[in-house]
Design an enzyme around this catalytic site. Sequence first.
Site, PDB file in Angstrom:
ATOM      1  N   TYR A 160     -16.887  68.728  56.695  1.00 50.27           N
ATOM      2  CA  TYR A 160     -16.156  68.848  55.426  1.00 50.27           C
ATOM      3  C   TYR A 160     -14.555  68.267  56.043  1.00 50.27           C
ATOM      4  CZ  TYR A 160     -12.799  70.934  52.112  1.00 50.27           C
ATOM      5  OH  TYR A 160     -11.732  70.898  51.254  1.00 50.27           O
ATOM      6  N   LYS A 199     -16.549  80.387  42.675  1.00 45.35           N
ATOM      7  CA  LYS A 199     -16.609  79.872  43.911  1.00 45.35           C
ATOM      8  C   LYS A 199     -17.601  80.983  44.960  1.00 45.35           C
ATOM      9  CE  LYS A 199     -13.906  77.161  45.970  1.00 45.35           C
ATOM     10  NZ  LYS A 199     -12.611  76.733  46.642  1.00 45.35           N
TER      11      LYS A 199
HETATM   12  N1  LIG Z   1      -9.572  76.053  46.996  1.00 39.54           N
HETATM   13  C1  LIG Z   1      -8.999  75.756  48.153  1.00 39.54           C
HETATM   14  O1  LIG Z   1      -8.521  76.555  48.854  1.00 39.54           O
HETATM   15  C2  LIG Z   1      -8.955  74.232  48.733  1.00 39.54           C
HETATM   16  C3  LIG Z   1      -8.466  73.913  50.053  1.00 39.54           C
HETATM   17  C4  LIG Z   1      -8.667  72.462  50.441  1.00 39.54           C
HETATM   18  C5  LIG Z   1      -8.947  71.740  49.815  1.00 39.54           C
HETATM   19  N2  LIG Z   1      -9.538  71.901  48.377  1.00 39.54           N
HETATM   20  C6  LIG Z   1     -10.074  70.728  47.734  1.00 39.54           C
HETATM   21  O2  LIG Z   1      -9.611  70.759  46.476  1.00 39.54           O
HETATM   22  C7  LIG Z   1     -10.498  70.056  45.529  1.00 39.54           C
HETATM   23  C8  LIG Z   1     -10.965  71.288  44.440  1.00 39.54           C
HETATM   24  O3  LIG Z   1     -11.342  72.480  45.041  1.00 39.54           O
HETATM   25  P1  LIG Z   1     -11.821  73.852  44.472  1.00 39.54           P
HETATM   26  O4  LIG Z   1     -11.379  74.915  45.278  1.00 39.54           O
HETATM   27  O5  LIG Z   1     -11.467  73.511  42.968  1.00 39.54           O
HETATM   28  O6  LIG Z   1     -13.258  73.752  44.442  1.00 39.54           O
HETATM   29  P2  LIG Z   1     -14.442  73.844  43.615  1.00 39.54           P
HETATM   30  O7  LIG Z   1     -15.777  73.734  44.110  1.00 39.54           O
HETATM   31  O8  LIG Z   1     -14.230  74.964  42.637  1.00 39.54           O
HETATM   32  O9  LIG Z   1     -14.230  72.612  42.634  1.00 39.54           O
HETATM   33  C9  LIG Z   1     -15.064  71.045  42.859  1.00 39.54           C
HETATM   34  C10 LIG Z   1     -15.758  70.746  41.752  1.00 39.54           C
HETATM   35  O10 LIG Z   1     -16.389  69.560  42.144  1.00 39.54           O
HETATM   36  C11 LIG Z   1     -17.556  69.615  41.315  1.00 39.54           C
HETATM   37  N3  LIG Z   1     -18.626  68.815  42.162  1.00 39.54           N
HETATM   38  C12 LIG Z   1     -19.037  69.064  43.359  1.00 39.54           C
HETATM   39  N4  LIG Z   1     -19.877  68.044  43.813  1.00 39.54           N
HETATM   40  C13 LIG Z   1     -19.971  66.942  42.702  1.00 39.54           C
HETATM   41  C14 LIG Z   1     -20.646  65.883  42.286  1.00 39.54           C
HETATM   42  N5  LIG Z   1     -21.537  65.230  43.122  1.00 39.54           N
HETATM   43  N6  LIG Z   1     -20.471  65.263  41.286  1.00 39.54           N
HETATM   44  C15 LIG Z   1     -19.269  65.721  40.262  1.00 39.54           C
HETATM   45  N7  LIG Z   1     -18.767  67.126  40.425  1.00 39.54           N
HETATM   46  C16 LIG Z   1     -19.189  67.429  41.685  1.00 39.54           C
HETATM   47  C17 LIG Z   1     -18.053  71.022  41.432  1.00 39.54           C
HETATM   48  O11 LIG Z   1     -18.957  71.173  40.375  1.00 39.54           O
HETATM   49  C18 LIG Z   1     -16.568  71.820  41.181  1.00 39.54           C
HETATM   50  O12 LIG Z   1     -16.444  71.850  39.714  1.00 39.54           O
HETATM   51  C19 LIG Z   1     -11.941  69.905  46.358  1.00 39.54           C
HETATM   52  O13 LIG Z   1     -11.772  68.503  46.771  1.00 39.54           O
HETATM   53  C20 LIG Z   1     -11.613  70.750  47.772  1.00 39.54           C
HETATM   54  O14 LIG Z   1     -12.174  70.168  48.735  1.00 39.54           O
HETATM   55  C21 LIG Z   1      -9.700  72.903  48.173  1.00 39.54           C
END
Ligand SMILES: NC(=O)c1ccc[n+]([C@@H]2O[C@H](COP(=O)([O-])OP(=O)(O)OC[C@H]3O[C@@H](n4cnc5c(N)ncnc54)[C@H](O)[C@@H]3O)[C@@H](O)[C@H]2O)c1
Length: 345
Positions: A160, A199
């Site tokens: 990741y 999540k």
């Molecule tokens: N929440 C955190 O602490 C955090 C920290 C660092 C980075 N991030 C990054 O921020 C972004 C959002 O994170 P989040 O916490 O909202 O996660 P999340 O998993 O709630 O949101 C990701 C969304 O992407 C969608 N998704 C996944 N695979 C997909 C695909 N193949 N096609 C279409 N949609 C798809 C999922 O259904 C989900 O709604 C992500 O890129 C994550 O890597 C989050």
Amino acid sequence: MSKKTIDFNNKSILITGGAGFIGSNLAFHLQDNYPNSKIVIFDCFRSDETFPNGNLKSFGHYKNLIGFKGDIICGNINSKADLTLLNDFKFDYVFHQAAISDTRVYDQEIIMETNVNSFYNLLAIAKKDRAAIVYASSAATYGNQPSPQALGKENPENPYGFSKYIMDQIAIRYSMENPDLTIVGLRFFNVYGPREYYKGNTSSMVIQLGLQILDGKAPRLFNNSNQILRDFIYIDDVIQANIKACTPMQNGTYNVGTGIPRNFQEIADILQKELGTDLETEYFPNPHSGYQMNTQADISSTVRNLGFEPNYSLEKGIKAYIPEILRMHGNDISWLIYKIKLLRF
Ligand SMILES: NC(=O)c1ccc[n+]([C@@H]2O[C@H](COP(=O)([O-])OP(=O)(O)OC[C@H]3O[C@@H](n4cnc5c(N)ncnc54)[C@H](O)[C@@H]3O)[C@@H](O)[C@H]2O)c1
């Protein structure tokens, strides 16, 4: 490019991953503050499919979007055919949040395909439409590098983190090749706040411990949790960073944290104080090897080039989050405890 305030009214905005935690909060922020903005969410939502670690393959949930009035396209970012559904739109802004967000998925093929291959397609959409693109990178790009984590000191420890690190390299190159495009990557640290509930066990420890405490159970923490530090950032600050990233002084990759590390014990203690409980903490050995012991974002360039100002301490963020934790617990008794506590103090 400059640090100016944007009026998103009458602008067309794509949010990939808009059914997830950060994407849905962004959608509501824009809808509430710019009612004439045209928001399109692209997300595959969730199916019953799971990874070998038992977690769902994607966490998007319709309940994150109740009240959303824009367009929703259910599609997979890995499918070129699904992405053609976006050809009917011309976007001014692209917020690319969709990803496999579960850091404990070790299938390198699916991680690289979902997080990296799709990024080329999103960049191409931004280029075609002359849209500013802001995408989600991650603190996982740093792996176990010593704190404070600063740009140029990356060493991802899992697929990741590597996928996000490669996205950042692609963005820098694309930015040089397309100097007139706005391309900004945001390395989020540990985000917590409303709409992360779906999540499951990849949600923050704030909600997981909050729900344990509301169940009347002892908060469960790894041994020595008072020495495990993280840069916890409240969702409203993350939304602020996304908005400010649309008008950067300079394209680039930016850390998004508070700059102040806090420990897991403090989360449990603040929650107990807010919920008016006094449960013993239960400690157990940390089963993970290669566990990050200390994260702290160096946010100097984020402050300078995006005008980012974190507004939420851990205390303030948890306090703002409590009503939502109680709502998700969905138990009238929890409301009662909260009301009794308010009367008591
Ligand atoms: N929440 C955190 O602490 C955090 C920290 C660092 C980075 N991030 C990054 O921020 C972004 C959002 O994170 P989040 O916490 O909202 O996660 P999340 O998993 O709630 O949101 C990701 C969304 O992407 C969608 N998704 C996944 N695979 C997909 C695909 N193949 N096609 C279409 N949609 C798809 C999922 O259904 C989900 O709604 C992500 O890129 C994550 O890597 C989050």
